[in-house]
Design a protein around this motif. Sequence first.
Motif, PDB file in Angstrom:
ATOM      1  N   GLN A   2       0.835  -1.181   0.000  1.00 24.87           N
ATOM      2  CA  GLN A   2       0.000   0.000   0.000  1.00 24.87           C
ATOM      3  C   GLN A   2       0.879   1.243   0.000  1.00 24.87           C
ATOM      4  OE1 GLN A   2      -2.391   0.345   3.439  1.00 24.87           O
ATOM      5  NE2 GLN A   2      -3.053   2.440   3.012  1.00 24.87           N
ATOM      6  N   ALA A   3       0.449   2.307  -0.718  1.00 27.00           N
ATOM      7  CA  ALA A   3       1.211   3.547  -0.736  1.00 27.00           C
ATOM      8  C   ALA A   3       1.345   4.080   0.679  1.00 27.00           C
ATOM      9  CB  ALA A   3       0.519   4.578  -1.617  1.00 27.00           C
ATOM     10  N   ALA A   4       2.573   4.511   1.021  1.00 27.45           N
ATOM     11  CA  ALA A   4       2.819   4.993   2.379  1.00 27.45           C
ATOM     12  C   ALA A   4       2.010   6.243   2.650  1.00 27.45           C
ATOM     13  CB  ALA A   4       4.304   5.299   2.550  1.00 27.45           C
ATOM     14  N   LEU A  81       4.244   5.350 -10.263  1.00 25.84           N
ATOM     15  CA  LEU A  81       3.189   4.349 -10.438  1.00 25.84           C
ATOM     16  C   LEU A  81       3.759   2.935 -10.442  1.00 25.84           C
ATOM     17  CD1 LEU A  81       0.944   6.061 -13.139  1.00 25.84           C
ATOM     18  CD2 LEU A  81       0.267   5.487 -10.808  1.00 25.84           C
ATOM     19  N   GLN A  82       4.933   2.756 -11.000  1.00 22.72           N
ATOM     20  CA  GLN A  82       5.514   1.421 -11.072  1.00 22.72           C
ATOM     21  C   GLN A  82       5.790   0.839  -9.692  1.00 22.72           C
ATOM     22  OE1 GLN A  82       8.963   1.822 -13.560  1.00 22.72           O
ATOM     23  NE2 GLN A  82       7.765   2.187 -15.432  1.00 22.72           N
ATOM     24  N   THR A  83       5.966   1.689  -8.708  1.00 22.51           N
ATOM     25  CA  THR A  83       6.195   1.212  -7.337  1.00 22.51           C
ATOM     26  C   THR A  83       4.909   1.236  -6.505  1.00 22.51           C
ATOM     27  OG1 THR A  83       6.840   3.434  -6.608  1.00 22.51           O
ATOM     28  CG2 THR A  83       8.599   1.963  -7.391  1.00 22.51           C
ATOM     29  N   HIS A  84       3.790   1.625  -7.115  1.00 22.83           N
ATOM     30  CA  HIS A  84       2.511   1.694  -6.410  1.00 22.83           C
ATOM     31  C   HIS A  84       1.421   1.068  -7.291  1.00 22.83           C
ATOM     32  CE1 HIS A  84       4.960   4.874  -4.558  1.00 22.83           C
ATOM     33  NE2 HIS A  84       4.255   4.658  -3.452  1.00 22.83           N
ATOM     34  N   PRO A  85       1.410  -0.250  -7.421  1.00 17.94           N
ATOM     35  CA  PRO A  85       0.485  -0.928  -8.343  1.00 17.94           C
ATOM     36  C   PRO A  85      -0.995  -0.677  -8.045  1.00 17.94           C
ATOM     37  CG  PRO A  85       2.269  -2.392  -7.715  1.00 17.94           C
ATOM     38  CD  PRO A  85       2.388  -1.190  -6.833  1.00 17.94           C
ATOM     39  N   ILE A 104     -10.777  -4.565 -17.659  1.00 17.36           N
ATOM     40  CA  ILE A 104      -9.500  -4.022 -17.227  1.00 17.36           C
ATOM     41  C   ILE A 104      -8.421  -4.437 -18.230  1.00 17.36           C
ATOM     42  CG2 ILE A 104      -7.784  -4.015 -15.381  1.00 17.36           C
ATOM     43  CD1 ILE A 104     -10.375  -2.740 -14.540  1.00 17.36           C
ATOM     44  N   ALA A 105      -7.550  -3.511 -18.596  1.00 15.09           N
ATOM     45  CA  ALA A 105      -6.453  -3.825 -19.517  1.00 15.09           C
ATOM     46  C   ALA A 105      -5.588  -4.938 -18.928  1.00 15.09           C
ATOM     47  CB  ALA A 105      -5.615  -2.582 -19.767  1.00 15.09           C
ATOM     48  N   ALA A 106      -5.246  -5.902 -19.763  1.00 15.35           N
ATOM     49  CA  ALA A 106      -4.536  -7.095 -19.288  1.00 15.35           C
ATOM     50  C   ALA A 106      -3.213  -6.793 -18.590  1.00 15.35           C
ATOM     51  CB  ALA A 106      -4.319  -8.065 -20.449  1.00 15.35           C
ATOM     52  N   PRO A 107      -2.364  -5.886 -19.109  1.00 17.69           N
ATOM     53  CA  PRO A 107      -1.093  -5.637 -18.407  1.00 17.69           C
ATOM     54  C   PRO A 107      -1.298  -5.109 -16.995  1.00 17.69           C
ATOM     55  CG  PRO A 107      -1.016  -4.809 -20.657  1.00 17.69           C
ATOM     56  CD  PRO A 107      -2.431  -5.178 -20.392  1.00 17.69           C
ATOM     57  N   ALA A 108      -2.217  -4.169 -16.822  1.00 18.86           N
ATOM     58  CA  ALA A 108      -2.485  -3.625 -15.487  1.00 18.86           C
ATOM     59  C   ALA A 108      -3.068  -4.703 -14.584  1.00 18.86           C
ATOM     60  CB  ALA A 108      -3.448  -2.443 -15.597  1.00 18.86           C
ATOM     61  N   ASP A 109      -3.974  -5.485 -15.122  1.00 21.20           N
ATOM     62  CA  ASP A 109      -4.580  -6.589 -14.365  1.00 21.20           C
ATOM     63  C   ASP A 109      -3.506  -7.550 -13.868  1.00 21.20           C
ATOM     64  OD1 ASP A 109      -6.055  -8.699 -13.426  1.00 21.20           O
ATOM     65  OD2 ASP A 109      -7.108  -9.108 -15.301  1.00 21.20           O
ATOM     66  N   ARG A 110      -2.609  -7.927 -14.754  1.00 22.34           N
ATOM     67  CA  ARG A 110      -1.560  -8.892 -14.418  1.00 22.34           C
ATOM     68  C   ARG A 110      -0.587  -8.315 -13.380  1.00 22.34           C
ATOM     69  NH1 ARG A 110      -0.922 -10.267 -19.126  1.00 22.34           N
ATOM     70  NH2 ARG A 110       0.644  -8.709 -19.729  1.00 22.34           N
ATOM     71  N   PHE A 112      -1.097  -5.937 -11.211  1.00 22.05           N
ATOM     72  CA  PHE A 112      -1.762  -5.777  -9.912  1.00 22.05           C
ATOM     73  C   PHE A 112      -1.935  -7.125  -9.221  1.00 22.05           C
ATOM     74  CE2 PHE A 112      -5.716  -5.259  -7.365  1.00 22.05           C
ATOM     75  CZ  PHE A 112      -5.261  -4.298  -6.485  1.00 22.05           C
ATOM     76  N   ALA A 113      -2.370  -8.133  -9.968  1.00 17.82           N
ATOM     77  CA  ALA A 113      -2.579  -9.459  -9.368  1.00 17.82           C
ATOM     78  C   ALA A 113      -1.282 -10.022  -8.814  1.00 17.82           C
ATOM     79  CB  ALA A 113      -3.175 -10.407 -10.401  1.00 17.82           C
ATOM     80  N   GLU A 114      -0.188  -9.843  -9.555  1.00  9.83           N
ATOM     81  CA  GLU A 114       1.119 -10.334  -9.073  1.00  9.83           C
ATOM     82  C   GLU A 114       1.541  -9.592  -7.813  1.00  9.83           C
ATOM     83  OE1 GLU A 114       3.623  -9.787 -12.429  1.00  9.83           O
ATOM     84  OE2 GLU A 114       2.886 -11.578 -13.512  1.00  9.83           O
ATOM     85  N   TRP A 115       1.275  -8.301  -7.773  1.00 11.58           N
ATOM     86  CA  TRP A 115       1.620  -7.503  -6.591  1.00 11.58           C
ATOM     87  C   TRP A 115       0.829  -7.970  -5.366  1.00 11.58           C
ATOM     88  CZ3 TRP A 115      -1.693  -3.577  -4.361  1.00 11.58           C
ATOM     89  CH2 TRP A 115      -1.086  -2.825  -3.357  1.00 11.58           C
ATOM     90  N   VAL A 116      -0.462  -8.203  -5.554  1.00 15.29           N
ATOM     91  CA  VAL A 116      -1.307  -8.665  -4.446  1.00 15.29           C
ATOM     92  C   VAL A 116      -0.846 -10.041  -3.983  1.00 15.29           C
ATOM     93  CG1 VAL A 116      -3.646  -9.356  -3.785  1.00 15.29           C
ATOM     94  CG2 VAL A 116      -3.306  -7.288  -5.152  1.00 15.29           C
TER      95      VAL A 116
END
Length: 538
Positions: A2-4, A81-85, A104-110, A112-116
């Motif tokens: 999560q963003a600080a 943004l790259q450090t705050h998915p 949702i656009a596939a790159p953003a979806d992917r 975000f899912a990997e980050w979670v």
Amino acid sequence: MQAARVQNTLAPVVSSVLGRVSGVDDWHRRIPALVVEIDAALADERWDAVGSLLDDYFFALSISAPDVIDRVWQHLPDEWLQTHPRYVMAAAVTEASTKPFQLIAAPADRTFAEWVDGQESPATRDVMGARLALVRRHMASGRIERATAIADEIQELLREAPDHEGFEDVLPSVFIRLGMVRLLSGALGRAISSFAESWRWSQATYPHPFAPFAAAHCALAYALAGDYVHAQMWRDRSMDMPTAVPNTMAYSFHAAGELADVLLAIGAADAEAAQRKARELDHGIERGELWWVAVHARSRIALYWGDRSQVSREISAELHAYPSLTGPSSLAGIVLRCDLADLYQADLDFDAAQHLLDQLDQGSPCLPAVSTMTRQLMLRGNLDAAERLLIAAARPPLLSAHPPARWEVLRANIIAADSARDQETVLRVAAQRVQHTGAYDAMFDADSAVRAAISAVLESPASAVRPDVDLTRRETEIVGLLAEGLPVRQIAEELFISPNTMKSHLGRIYRKLGVQNRTEAVAAASCVTGSAPEIAAG
């Protein structure tokens, strides 16, 4: 991650904004302060401050002040943004709201899912966001069962959530999305529950701008279920809906209200209003998730007052053009097949109608399919099977109470064909259901003699008041449990009475209400008590 939260330098700023708006009831008076705060943070390149405000107000501002959200995405640097998915996903949600089915656009979806997945204890809101992206993808591909399974997982996640961060802003939109899954799966009761939950969360702290959209979706689901009285009640709650501007999030949710208005006019059997409202539908609706409801509305208008052949061709074309979105297990596919079958029945082409109905689940028909299947049996002279279908459909899990007015009108047609049966009761029940749900379009299904008899009941002064039936407290309690769909034996156990005593109670209830079975008792009692009709959650 999560963003600080911004440290000491930001804390006074955020506190000042929240302090200025915390005591204000009207959300619209909060907007200017928040917009000023975000613009100031953007100007000063305080990106974490912007992220903090998005955490609390992203969906609310996306509806009420979409321009400031657009400015956020224009100014936030890619390296941040790259450090705050989380905000990469938020930006993708903003973009998706301008597209059909809100994919949702596939790159953003992917990303975000990997980050979670990579977090040891991800925030509940982020887990929900990742799963909802999957739901959108399955829905757009017509994989309703998979979308429903994930929706069930999300609801379970909410029940067991270890944290509630951001729920006030996030959950109104989450529950609308869950409701859409329920709606397209044919579970109208569960759809209504989800939309109502969205509305409740919209009222949890401040009046969230999602509230009118949630109410409009409730209105639409009730109208599709044939309960226009409750549809109108929810539609009245949605009248402060913001103006729908194309390419905004608000625009992506506005269709439900317009479509509910058309169905309400059809339910009132108001040809002029229905045709006018159908013509006035925003063209963007045809590109959205509820496109099939617009086709459904046009089919009802054509069936009652218009050119049946033209709409028949339109529905046939839609079924062939979008097979994945109109499969026979989705509500869109069920409704459009039944609409087309209704049109074929009106043109006496029973074989073509049967071909469509054979594609549906005959053993456990969806709520909208029961009327068309019953009518098909009646038109082919199988009145006993038609009545059995209505009786079976009126039990759980399809209904927890109160059959739709159209079913009661169809049953009145069946009973009227047998002079040895009690026609007065069934006609009264049908008239009461028409009146108490506002489903005057059900009268189009009545035979001429039945229509005249029901109209006479509706026009009599007595029809405006509840029957003079004096149910005891215990009898009222039993009818309530019957309405919930509980078996007689289970009701007896819940009330700590013997089965024989229970049967005695039922006998007295039936005599007082002038009915012969539990289905009629529940319908008649609703007119005595004024209780609201319910649709099964399943």
